[in-house]
Design a protein around this motif. Structure first.
Motif: not given
Length: 309
Positions: A116-117, A119-120
């Motif tokens: 998720s990091r 993707a952000e």
């Protein structure tokens, strides 16, 4: 074979999930199904095959001999379906997604919790994942997580993590057997191992000067996640890369008696095709992955191997 005699896709996924997670409850959670639906799908496939695929024990489900065969073929079939889905989706994209083949244990314990990091940071980079070991899925992937010594012809290999392998066990198992006060005490314990890495106990014995090591019992599992769960449950001692179990070590579910372990030749690598041009998105993803790995497991020196085809 008539279509009515073929298993459903969801049935194949249920079998694969049961093999990976070991219980109907864990498999149902992973598949977002009810336990009743999981049990129904398993019963349907076992009726189709004509023999049980799993043994029901107090500790969960263990694949039978027939189950090991069927699970392997189920994973191949699911991998082929994943490949087809990726190819079809790519037909409608201006910029193709990066295809990454992820080993289940690395995906579950290391990669996915961190992704998720990425993707952000890089919403413009689209990444797709496969987990089933179909040969064409691996060969067509842009990046592949692999386990081994780092030598795959035609692939560039960057060390990821896993060299630091430690001996672990549940505190209640060790205490019940009188503790581990010297390396020789390990002979009194049953041991657990992954089917595809059975020589690790030989490596550990050699590194620990534990000559003629013959455990009282060996229990083998098809998935590393099951080895870890069995160790937590007190079924035996296990050899596990330290970087895969930080939470279990910190919580005290597992302990490392006497600090025993060894540096393994076999570990986890991030590989990319040596002859295929590296896109900007893939280079960014690989750089981020290796940075995350060094945050997890700091190391010195170069850890890259490029092997010609």
């Amino acid at each position: 074979m008539p279509r009515t005699h073929l298993p459903s896709t969801i049935g194949l996924r249920v079998v694969a999930a049961l093999a990976q997670h070991g219980t109907a409850s864990a498999a149902s959670e992973a598949l977002h199904l009810t336990q009743s639906a999981v049990s129904k799908q398993l019963k349907s496939i076992e009726t189709l095959v004509g023999t049980p695929l799993f043994e029901r024990t107090s500790q969960g489900l263990t694949p039978t001999e027939a189950g090991v065969i069927y699970i392997e073929q189920a994973r191949i079939a699911l991998g082929a379906l994943e490949t087809a889905a990726v190819r079809v989706a790519a037909l409608h994209r201006a910029q193709p997604a990066i295809l990454v083949h992820v080993l289940p244990i690395i995906g579950d314990r290391w990669f996915i919790p961190r992704f998720s990091r990425f993707a952000e940071l890089h919403p413009e980079i689209e990444v797709e994942f496969t987990t089933y070991a179909a040969a064409d899925t691996v060969e067509e992937a842009d990046a592949v997580f692999r386990f081994g010594e780092g030598n795959w012809p035609g692939w560039r290999a960057d060390y990821l993590l896993g060299r630091d392998v430690i001996l672990v066990g549940a505190p209640h198992l060790i205490d019940r057997a009188g503790g581990i006060n010297c390396v020789q005490d390990i002979r009194r314990f049953p041991v657990l191992e992954h089917r595809q890495t059975p020589l690790r106990w030989n490596d550990f014995a050699e590194a620990s000067n534990l000559h003629d090591f013959a455990p009282i019992r060996i229990t083998r599992f098809a998935y590393y996640s099951l080895v870890i769960r069995a160790a937590i449950g007190g079924q035996g001692l296990a050899l596990v890369p330290r970087s895969l179990i930080p939470d279990e070590m910190e919580s005290g579910q597992l302990v490392n008696p006497l600090g025993l372990g060894f540096q393994s030749r076999n570990c986890y690598w991030l590989t990319t095709q040596a002859t295929k041009p590296v896109s900007g998105g893939l280079a960014t993803l690989c750089e981020w992955l290796l940075h995350e790995a060094r945050q997890t497991e700091p190391m010195e020196g170069t850890n890259t191997r490029a092997v010609g085809s």
